[in-house]
Design an enzyme around this catalytic site. Sequence first.
Site: not given
Ligand code: LIP
Length: 295
Positions: A71, A89, A91-92, A94, A233
């Site tokens: 990412e 990713d 940290i998914d 964030t 993601d």
């Molecule tokens: C997020 C996702 C979340 C989605 C956001 C974003 P991040 O990833 O996992 O579900 O709604 O659009 O993509 O930015 O926390 O890595």
Amino acid sequence: MAELNLQEIHDLLITVAHEAGRMMMAATPSYLFSGTKKNSADLVTDTDQAVEKMVSTRLLTAHPDFKFIGEETYHPGQQLTEGPTFIVDPIDGTTNFVHAFPAFCISLGFAVNKSPVVGVIYNPFLDELYTGIKGKGSFVTRNGTKLRLPLKQEPEPLKDLSTCLIGAEWGSDRTGNNFAVKTKVFAKLAASRDDGGAMVHSIRAVGSAALNLVLVASGQQDVFWEGGCWAWDVCAGWCILVEAGGIMVGGNPGDWEATIEGRKYLAIRGAPNGQKEIVEEMWAVIGDGKMDYES
Ligand code: LIP
């Protein structure tokens, strides 16, 4: 290229996931925030970047011939190829991480021929590790106990949307067509049947696509629907979901052949029957108002 040892890749990803978890938990939430990306709801922290650097270094040192998509280092135009590719990713969730809301994770996917074949997702706050290898099932390990997914050995059939718990996300795009589609679909899913809605049990927005997918793989959510998220993601969670008997299709009506880079996803939990019917019911709720996120 020598035959791929998916078990060995899976084991490496678990080691890296635990190292990433230690980095996340060592960061102090109130000092985490470092900036925004496309708008004030699209957050990035120093920890996202430090974790991705550690992960890419570890994975590409072990497998210099493989590709890496992450990412924080992705650039427009970078495309997934048929070759073995780590899709990460760091940290998914964030936003959750910044708020110390306990639903964030590292998502480590591995794809071959553009298909997810290994997935490792680790939530360090809850110490929950989700893993899957194509053809070998998927599992969650918590409190030292490893359980096969889905958690129910005999999941119930899926009846209709009115019996479902749905995961769906607002995402960070808060204007235009895609935001209008999401708000309309959320309202239609929630509304009473008398008012033309599906009257689902409820809608959850846990804030991480990867964690949504493992909730569906576990059978703790029946459905996950999102547009706007990215390959990193969903790649790991997709493998874990399918190994638990779930299915992934596209988030817009008619798209039975979802792709990792498709950016619009609909996941349904494992069930002895009713998956196809739930897909069609969700697509009917979406109707003509399609999401137009570009792949
Ligand atoms: C997020 C996702 C979340 C989605 C956001 C974003 P991040 O990833 O996992 O579900 O709604 O659009 O993509 O930015 O926390 O890595």
